[in-house]
Design an enzyme around this catalytic site. Structure first.
Site, PDB file in Angstrom:
ATOM      1  N   ASP A 249       0.865  -1.171   0.000  1.00 20.21           N
ATOM      2  CA  ASP A 249       0.000   0.000   0.000  1.00 20.21           C
ATOM      3  C   ASP A 249       0.905   1.225   0.000  1.00 20.21           C
ATOM      4  O   ASP A 249       2.089   1.151   0.283  1.00 20.21           O
ATOM      5  CB  ASP A 249      -1.101  -0.049   1.065  1.00 20.21           C
ATOM      6  CG  ASP A 249      -0.594   0.113   2.471  1.00 20.21           C
ATOM      7  OD1 ASP A 249       0.599   0.362   2.628  1.00 20.21           O
ATOM      8  OD2 ASP A 249      -1.406  -0.002   3.404  1.00 20.21           O
ATOM      9  N   SER A 250       0.316   2.358  -0.378  1.00 21.03           N
ATOM     10  CA  SER A 250       1.115   3.474  -0.869  1.00 21.03           C
ATOM     11  C   SER A 250       1.588   4.446   0.192  1.00 21.03           C
ATOM     12  O   SER A 250       2.455   5.260  -0.053  1.00 21.03           O
ATOM     13  CB  SER A 250       0.238   4.255  -1.837  1.00 21.03           C
ATOM     14  OG  SER A 250      -0.925   4.702  -1.141  1.00 21.03           O
ATOM     15  N   GLY A 251       0.992   4.367   1.387  1.00 19.96           N
ATOM     16  CA  GLY A 251       1.229   5.398   2.400  1.00 19.96           C
ATOM     17  C   GLY A 251       0.019   6.302   2.561  1.00 19.96           C
ATOM     18  O   GLY A 251      -0.025   7.141   3.455  1.00 19.96           O
ATOM     19  N   GLY A 252      -0.981   6.132   1.690  1.00 24.89           N
ATOM     20  CA  GLY A 252      -2.188   6.965   1.750  1.00 24.89           C
ATOM     21  C   GLY A 252      -2.951   6.799   3.056  1.00 24.89           C
ATOM     22  O   GLY A 252      -3.486   7.762   3.602  1.00 24.89           O
TER      23      GLY A 252
ATOM     24  N   ASP B  29      -2.773   8.118  -2.329  1.00 23.93           N
ATOM     25  CA  ASP B  29      -4.094   8.751  -2.325  1.00 23.93           C
ATOM     26  C   ASP B  29      -4.231   9.592  -1.056  1.00 23.93           C
ATOM     27  O   ASP B  29      -3.329   9.608  -0.227  1.00 23.93           O
ATOM     28  CB  ASP B  29      -5.183   7.670  -2.366  1.00 23.93           C
ATOM     29  CG  ASP B  29      -5.065   6.690  -1.197  1.00 23.93           C
ATOM     30  OD1 ASP B  29      -3.922   6.394  -0.797  1.00 23.93           O
ATOM     31  OD2 ASP B  29      -6.096   6.236  -0.675  1.00 23.93           O
TER      32      ASP B  29
ATOM     33  N   GLN C 162     -11.495   6.844  -3.574  1.00 24.05           N
ATOM     34  CA  GLN C 162     -11.908   7.521  -2.338  1.00 24.05           C
ATOM     35  C   GLN C 162     -13.349   8.015  -2.497  1.00 24.05           C
ATOM     36  O   GLN C 162     -14.043   7.609  -3.413  1.00 24.05           O
ATOM     37  CB  GLN C 162     -10.925   8.653  -2.011  1.00 24.05           C
ATOM     38  CG  GLN C 162      -9.559   8.142  -1.544  1.00 24.05           C
ATOM     39  CD  GLN C 162      -9.612   7.421  -0.205  1.00 24.05           C
ATOM     40  OE1 GLN C 162     -10.572   7.539   0.562  1.00 24.05           O
ATOM     41  NE2 GLN C 162      -8.573   6.625   0.078  1.00 24.05           N
TER      42      GLN C 162
ATOM     43  N   GLY D 212     -10.334   4.103   2.144  1.00 29.02           N
ATOM     44  CA  GLY D 212     -11.125   5.025   2.961  1.00 29.02           C
ATOM     45  C   GLY D 212     -12.376   4.415   3.582  1.00 29.02           C
ATOM     46  O   GLY D 212     -13.247   5.139   4.049  1.00 29.02           O
TER      47      GLY D 212
ATOM     48  N   ASP E 276      -7.171  -7.204   2.601  1.00 28.66           N
ATOM     49  CA  ASP E 276      -6.081  -7.273   3.567  1.00 28.66           C
ATOM     50  C   ASP E 276      -6.617  -6.748   4.881  1.00 28.66           C
ATOM     51  O   ASP E 276      -7.521  -5.920   4.893  1.00 28.66           O
ATOM     52  CB  ASP E 276      -4.903  -6.400   3.128  1.00 28.66           C
ATOM     53  CG  ASP E 276      -5.219  -4.929   3.314  1.00 28.66           C
ATOM     54  OD1 ASP E 276      -4.874  -4.370   4.372  1.00 28.66           O
ATOM     55  OD2 ASP E 276      -5.859  -4.332   2.422  1.00 28.66           O
TER      56      ASP E 276
ATOM     57  N   CYS F 131     -10.301 -27.552  11.607  1.00 26.49           N
ATOM     58  CA  CYS F 131      -9.162 -26.849  10.999  1.00 26.49           C
ATOM     59  C   CYS F 131      -7.971 -27.793  10.891  1.00 26.49           C
ATOM     60  O   CYS F 131      -7.714 -28.587  11.793  1.00 26.49           O
ATOM     61  CB  CYS F 131      -8.806 -25.637  11.859  1.00 26.49           C
ATOM     62  SG  CYS F 131      -7.383 -24.724  11.239  1.00 26.49           S
TER      63      CYS F 131
ATOM     64  N   CYS G  33      -4.766 -26.691  10.386  1.00 28.96           N
ATOM     65  CA  CYS G  33      -3.515 -25.941  10.514  1.00 28.96           C
ATOM     66  C   CYS G  33      -2.573 -26.652  11.481  1.00 28.96           C
ATOM     67  O   CYS G  33      -2.980 -27.550  12.212  1.00 28.96           O
ATOM     68  CB  CYS G  33      -3.778 -24.506  10.979  1.00 28.96           C
ATOM     69  SG  CYS G  33      -3.967 -24.336  12.756  1.00 28.96           S
TER      70      CYS G  33
ATOM     71  N   CYS H   5      -3.832 -26.563  15.194  1.00 29.68           N
ATOM     72  CA  CYS H   5      -4.951 -27.463  15.508  1.00 29.68           C
ATOM     73  C   CYS H   5      -4.553 -28.933  15.385  1.00 29.68           C
ATOM     74  O   CYS H   5      -5.133 -29.787  16.039  1.00 29.68           O
ATOM     75  CB  CYS H   5      -6.151 -27.136  14.627  1.00 29.68           C
ATOM     76  SG  CYS H   5      -6.807 -25.494  14.962  1.00 29.68           S
TER      77      CYS H   5
ATOM     78  N   HIS I  79      -2.792 -20.232  13.187  1.00 29.01           N
ATOM     79  CA  HIS I  79      -4.185 -20.685  13.048  1.00 29.01           C
ATOM     80  C   HIS I  79      -5.056 -19.616  12.376  1.00 29.01           C
ATOM     81  O   HIS I  79      -5.794 -19.922  11.438  1.00 29.01           O
ATOM     82  CB  HIS I  79      -4.803 -21.063  14.403  1.00 29.01           C
ATOM     83  CG  HIS I  79      -6.286 -21.175  14.298  1.00 29.01           C
ATOM     84  ND1 HIS I  79      -6.910 -22.295  13.782  1.00 29.01           N
ATOM     85  CD2 HIS I  79      -7.282 -20.266  14.527  1.00 29.01           C
ATOM     86  CE1 HIS I  79      -8.215 -22.078  13.726  1.00 29.01           C
ATOM     87  NE2 HIS I  79      -8.474 -20.855  14.170  1.00 29.01           N
TER      88      HIS I  79
HETATM   89 ZN   LIG Z   1      -6.247 -24.177  13.153  1.00 31.35          ZN
END
Ligand SMILES: [Zn+2]
Length: 385
Positions: free
Chosen positions: A93-96, A147, A195, A222, A272, A310, A312, A315, A341
């Protein structure tokens, strides 16, 4: 050099989609979730841990890399992939966002943003041209335009000014991206950031104005900054109605598993958020049965895995009672296990979304998933009364 591309498997204007974003460091299956590695590492995870979580990519932050270490050091190491050891797709990401989150220590003008370091008072100038130059040095596969992100609750005039400046800066971002060559022999792509706050008309205008500059996809910025959820979804719908169907869309900073299901249902392709990693450090797990607070007394003698559904490493290896014990012993591996997890849970949830969208069973899947989350929530609420 091969250009990054996006291709659909299931296509919808306002509705769930499945696609593929091809980058020089691999193909991302969408909808996808990017864990946040602000300074070039997801907190508590090595690249090999992150691969185990089935994460397809990592998001790093231009501002924090600039202030923390400087682009020269990253460039000496031939980019962040090489320096960090993360060889899969990278997004920066740009810093916006820091224009908003660090409002107390920055001055904004048409030229750019001047940040004052909270550590030593040193000043850093971030113009669209700087953001692009740094993202070229980082070598992210997907780069975002600088932005101007207003806070929620600002007057409409301020939101409009930020949106219009974002449009003017888009041209400078684009021109800088064209004039600075990629540094490490592979193509990057540049995404504008839409935006307009929660104002539907401004969102549409922003989308239309930015469309001329895109080389692959769009970010929606935003949002998730404190506004009511309904307003966030209205803004997302306004963007989706305005954009051509063929363009992938990334919703910045979103969200909970429930938010992801809603957004995917509205046609968002990429996300994200710090939630899975930040919550892990506080002992809060996302599971197929809803939120689990592993420090709760009720798990002291619970020798079952955190989430029986799960697969992972956490787990498969340890129980809730051991995880709880690690938290109370202030053992750093507690948060390490739980980060693995939570990130895996997000990756897996989106993998299931892709499967159900392709099978035509996405709506039913969302219903069942939400019912399961709520059952656990009711149990937890009762036990904590
Ligand atoms: Zn897990």
């Amino acid at each position: 050099m091969e250009k990054p591309t996006f291709e659909f498997i299931v296509k919808n204007q306002i509705g769930p989609r499945v696609g593929k974003i091809r980058t020089a460091h691999g193909t991302i299956q969408t909808p996808c979730f990017w864990p946040v590695g602000t300074v070039g590492a997801v907190k508590l995870l090595k690249p090999s841990d992150l691969i185990q979580t089935k994460a397809q990519g990592m998001l790093a932050n231009t501002y924090h890399l600039m202030v923390g270490v400087g682009e020269e050091i990253v460039q000496q190491n031939r980019g962040l992939h090489n320096w960090s050891g993360w060889k899969k797709p990278l997004l920066t990401d740009s810093g916006g966002y820091q224009v908003m989150s660090l409002a107390q220590q920055r001055t904004l003008s048409e030229e750019g943003v001047v940040f004052r370091s909270h550590r030593n008072g040193e000043k850093f100038m971030l113009r669209p041209e700087d953001s692009i130059r740094i993202q070229r040095s980082i070598g992210a596969d997907l780069c975002f335009m600088l932005d101007v992100c207003p806070s929620f609750g600002e007057p409409l005039e301020t939101v409009k000014d930020a949106m219009e400046r974002t449009s003017r800066w888009a041209k400078r971002n684009y021109q800088a991206f064209q004039s600075i060559e990629p540094k490490y022999g592979f193509e990057q792509s540049l995404w504008p950031v839409i935006q307009g706050g929660t104002d539907v008309q401004l969102r549409k205008q922003s989308t239309q104005e930015l469309f001329q500059w895109t080389t692959l996809g769009f970010a929606i910025g935003g949002l998730a900054v404190g506004e009511p959820k309904e307003l966030m979804w209205e803004a997302v719908v306004a963007v989706n109605e305005t954009l051509p169907m063929e363009v992938p869309k990334h919703l910045l900073g979103v969200g909970t598993p429930d938010d992801l299901l809603t957004a995917i249902g509205l046609g968002v392709d990429s996300f994200d958020c710090v939630l899975p990693t930040r919550n892990a450090r506080h002992g809060v797990a996302f599971t197929s049965h809803g939120i689990v607070r592993v420090k709760n007394e009720r798990y002291k003698e619970d020798h079952e895995p955190l989430d029986p559904n799960c697969n992972c490493e956490c787990c498969r290896t340890i129980s809730k009672s051991f995880l709880r014990h690690l938290y109370f012993a202030s053992e750093p591996t507690a948060a390490h296990w739980l980060t693995i997890h939570n990130v895996y849970y997000y990756s897996n949830l989106l993998e299931q979304c892709r499967f159900h969208i392709q099978s035509g069973t996405f709506v039913k899947f969302c219903e069942t998933t939400r019912e399961q989350w709520n059952q656990q929530q009711e149990l937890t609420d009762r036990s904590e009364q």
